[in-house]
Every structure is written in structure tokens, then in C-alpha cells.
Design a protein around this motif. Structure first.
Motif, PDB file in Angstrom:
ATOM      1  N   LEU A 221       0.863  -1.174   0.000  1.00 56.23           N
ATOM      2  CA  LEU A 221       0.000   0.000   0.000  1.00 56.23           C
ATOM      3  C   LEU A 221       0.899   1.223   0.000  1.00 56.23           C
ATOM      4  O   LEU A 221       1.361   1.658   1.056  1.00 56.23           O
ATOM      5  CB  LEU A 221      -0.941   0.019   1.199  1.00 56.23           C
ATOM      6  N   PRO A 222       1.196   1.748  -1.168  1.00 55.97           N
ATOM      7  CA  PRO A 222       2.152   2.859  -1.249  1.00 55.97           C
ATOM      8  C   PRO A 222       1.644   4.098  -0.541  1.00 55.97           C
ATOM      9  O   PRO A 222       0.427   4.289  -0.370  1.00 55.97           O
ATOM     10  CB  PRO A 222       2.284   3.102  -2.759  1.00 55.97           C
ATOM     11  N   GLU A 225       0.659  10.543  -2.286  1.00 63.59           N
ATOM     12  CA  GLU A 225       1.427  11.742  -2.596  1.00 63.59           C
ATOM     13  C   GLU A 225       0.932  12.917  -1.763  1.00 63.59           C
ATOM     14  O   GLU A 225      -0.270  13.189  -1.692  1.00 63.59           O
ATOM     15  CB  GLU A 225       1.311  12.073  -4.083  1.00 63.59           C
ATOM     16  N   GLY A 226       1.844  13.603  -1.119  1.00 60.75           N
ATOM     17  CA  GLY A 226       1.481  14.751  -0.294  1.00 60.75           C
ATOM     18  C   GLY A 226       1.025  14.384   1.101  1.00 60.75           C
ATOM     19  O   GLY A 226       0.719  15.272   1.904  1.00 60.75           O
ATOM     20  N   CYS A 227       0.955  13.063   1.415  1.00 63.43           N
ATOM     21  CA  CYS A 227       0.489  12.606   2.732  1.00 63.43           C
ATOM     22  C   CYS A 227       1.639  12.020   3.536  1.00 63.43           C
ATOM     23  O   CYS A 227       2.607  11.496   2.977  1.00 63.43           O
ATOM     24  CB  CYS A 227      -0.580  11.526   2.580  1.00 63.43           C
ATOM     25  N   ILE A 228       1.501  12.067   4.836  1.00 64.71           N
ATOM     26  CA  ILE A 228       2.403  11.377   5.747  1.00 64.71           C
ATOM     27  C   ILE A 228       1.608  10.261   6.410  1.00 64.71           C
ATOM     28  O   ILE A 228       0.488  10.484   6.883  1.00 64.71           O
ATOM     29  CB  ILE A 228       2.974  12.350   6.789  1.00 64.71           C
ATOM     30  N   ARG A 229       2.154   9.052   6.414  1.00 60.31           N
ATOM     31  CA  ARG A 229       1.473   7.904   7.012  1.00 60.31           C
ATOM     32  C   ARG A 229       1.544   7.995   8.533  1.00 60.31           C
ATOM     33  O   ARG A 229       2.587   7.817   9.143  1.00 60.31           O
ATOM     34  CB  ARG A 229       2.128   6.622   6.488  1.00 60.31           C
ATOM     35  N   ALA A 230       0.416   8.302   9.139  1.00 54.62           N
ATOM     36  CA  ALA A 230       0.331   8.400  10.593  1.00 54.62           C
ATOM     37  C   ALA A 230      -0.245   7.101  11.153  1.00 54.62           C
ATOM     38  O   ALA A 230      -0.627   6.203  10.407  1.00 54.62           O
ATOM     39  CB  ALA A 230      -0.533   9.594  10.990  1.00 54.62           C
ATOM     40  N   GLU A 231      -0.326   6.987  12.465  1.00 59.06           N
ATOM     41  CA  GLU A 231      -0.810   5.759  13.101  1.00 59.06           C
ATOM     42  C   GLU A 231      -1.802   6.067  14.209  1.00 59.06           C
ATOM     43  O   GLU A 231      -1.580   6.969  15.021  1.00 59.06           O
ATOM     44  CB  GLU A 231       0.361   4.960  13.695  1.00 59.06           C
ATOM     45  N   SER A 232      -2.863   5.295  14.226  1.00 61.82           N
ATOM     46  CA  SER A 232      -3.793   5.330  15.347  1.00 61.82           C
ATOM     47  C   SER A 232      -3.313   4.322  16.380  1.00 61.82           C
ATOM     48  O   SER A 232      -3.316   3.113  16.131  1.00 61.82           O
ATOM     49  CB  SER A 232      -5.206   4.960  14.866  1.00 61.82           C
TER      50      SER A 232
END
Length: 297
Positions: A221-222, A225-232
Motif C-alpha cells: 500500500l504505497p 502523494e502529499g500525505c504522511i502515514r500516521a498511526e492510530s
């Protein structure tokens, strides 16, 4: 052996620790090892499985303890892959953690909110950091909220302008989803655009419905673009009929997130501590507006 079983259960419990939770292969291995050990004990006729093994892990293995109850219909291991069982276990672990928090006598500190339809408070908890709790009473029954927040999760961006997309990547049984959520770009947003890959899990206790979420790992799951992968770290919405008025719902939401560093660098805790409770209040406000606009005449 029982000793091996206890060791693998400890391994599964250990994955909740912060320094191990980024290793999905270890988590999957633990689930499969427990499954194999417990099935082996049952085949050999053991009726005395360790009484402290969590009930949900016993259900995942398809066997109960000496009580010999039938396993839940939604969690039959024969119909699920090891990855499916991993996601279900993640959801159940998050649910147990949320229940533990809700049952503790925690000292919650009120947060100051602007134009809020909910009371928001916070507490620092071991393993999670700062957890925010939003509380409100909503003028709709539990079933309506359950439909909007779980069954209709992909339609959330239609009424919540802070989201641009919610997609269900996988449905596992009737109570577990793997989702990808993308926040909407917004001028003046203090933390920028984020996306989340999460396990969403539904649990029931007496009259309450618990909707829990926690970060998971999906390949491939790439990054957007323009997003940062955050975590709950943990999200848990509790929907409970209001005593004496089942047409209204007591809404409680626990939330702890790791928003990750932005392209500009580290986000100060003071900003995160303003953004998260405000996002809870805004979510509830948008939900109330949607419920009001779609209410039956």
C-alpha cells in the motif's frame, strides 16, 4: 506442551510493547504458533488449557476451555488465513485495551474547546501517551450511529469534510475491517495531510457497541502523494443507550494517535494536544449535523 503454549501466549502479549509492535511478521508468527499449540493439545485430549489465556485467543483457535462452549460464528479459524487471524487479534487486543482504560479510575483533565458539542478530557496513560476522551449524548438510537460509523464507514467523507477518502481494503468476517483513510487538505492545517491504515473492529458488551481501531500493516500500500502515514495507537467509540431513553445514545470516544513528523520537521506536543481534541469535537459536530439533516420527518 502447556509450557510451550504459555511461552507463545507471552510472545503474543509482548507484541503490544512499543518496541515490537512495528514487526508484523512477529505478530503473525505468534498467532500461528498459538493456533498450532492449542489445536495440538485439544487433539491429544487435554481439557485443562491454561485458564488465563484470553477468551478471544481461545475463540481464534476454534476451541473453548473446559466449559466446552461453541466458538463464535464470526471467528472460525478454518475460514481465515493467518493474516486474517492477525487482523482479528489486533482488533480484539485493541478492544481489551480500551475496556481496561474505560474501567480504570483515571484522573481525566478537562480540555478547553471552542464551539464544542462534546466534553473532551485527557489523561497520560502508560504505553499510549496522552489519550483524549470525548463524551456527548446524541439524539439518535445506537443502531443509527452503528450504521453510520461502521457499516457505512466508506460514506464518512460525504458528511465529514476533514476526510477525503475512506476505503475498506478487506472485510474479515462480520466484525473486522481493514481500512485506508485519507484526511482532506485544508488551508491553515497545523499538521498537514495524513493517511492511516487501520484495523476496525466491532465488539459488543451487554447493551453497548464498541468500535475500535488501531494501526496495522498492509502490503503493498504505497504512500499517498502529499500525505504522511500516521498511526492510530488506539481509537474506541462506545455507543450505549441512554438509561431510560433508548432513542438517545451516550457517545464516548477514546483517541490516541501518532501523527508522525511533518516534512517541515517535528510537530510540537502543544500543537498535537490542540489538534486531536479539536478533531474529536469537530467530528462529533459534523456527525450531529449529518444526523439532523437525514433524520426521518
Amino acid at each position: 506442551s502447556c509450557a510451550m503454549l504459555r511461552a507463545t501466549v507471552k510472545l503474543c502479549c509482548g507484541i503490544a510493547h512499543d518496541h515490537l509492535r512495528r514487526l508484523p511478521g512477529l505478530k503473525i508468527t505468534a498467532v500461528v504458533a498459538i493456533q498450532k499449540d492449542m489445536r495440538g493439545l485439544v487433539v491429544r485430549g487435554s481439557r485443562h488449557l491454561h485458564s488465563k489465556i484470553p477468551h478471544y485467543i481461545q475463540r481464534l483457535m476454534g476451541k473453548e476451555t473446559a466449559a466446552c462452549l461453541e466458538p463464535a460464528g464470526d471467528v472460525s479459524p478454518s475460514q481465515f488465513s493467518s493474516m486474517d487471524l492477525f487482523y482479528i487479534t489486533q482488533g480484539e487486543t485493541a478492544l481489551q485495551r480500551a475496556l481496561s482504560i474505560l474501567q480504570q479510575h483515571t484522573s481525566w483533565q478537562a480540555e478547553t474547546m471552542l464551539d464544542a458539542v462534546a466534553a473532551v478530557s485527557s489523561a497520560a496513560l502508560p504505553g499510549l501517551g496522552k489519550v483524549f476522551r470525548a463524551e456527548a449524548v446524541l439524539a439518535v438510537p445506537v443502531a443509527r450511529l452503528h450504521q453510520e460509523l461502521f457499516e457505512g464507514i466508506e460514506q464518512m467523507p460525504q458528511w465529514n469534510p476533514t476526510l477525503s477518502q475512506v476505503k475498506v481494503l478487506q472485510r474479515i468476517g462480520t466484525d473486522t475491517l481493514v481500512t485506508h483513510e485519507v484526511t482532506a487538505p485544508s488551508p491553515g492545517n497545523l499538521v498537514g495531510q495524513r493517511d492511516f491504515v487501520s484495523v476496525q473492529h466491532r465488539g459488543r458488551r451487554e447493551t453497548a457497541i464498541y468500535l475500535v481501531g488501531t494501526a496495522t500493516h498492509v502490503e503493498p500500500l504505497p504512500l499517498q502523494e502529499g500525505c504522511i502515514r500516521a498511526e492510530s495507537r488506539l481509537s474506541c467509540i462506545v455507543l450505549q443507550p441512554l438509561a431510560g431513553d433508548p432513542g438517545r445514545t451516550r457517545f464516548t470516544w477514546l483517541l490516541s494517535m501518532d501523527l508522525k513528523a511533518s516534512a517541515a520537521g517535528w510537530i510540537p506536543a502543544s500543537i498535537i494536544n490542540r489538534v486531536l481534541p479539536q478533531s474529536q469535537a469537530d467530528f462529533i459536530k459534523h456527525l450531529c449535523q449529518h444526523l439532523s439533516a437525514t433524520a426521518c420527518p
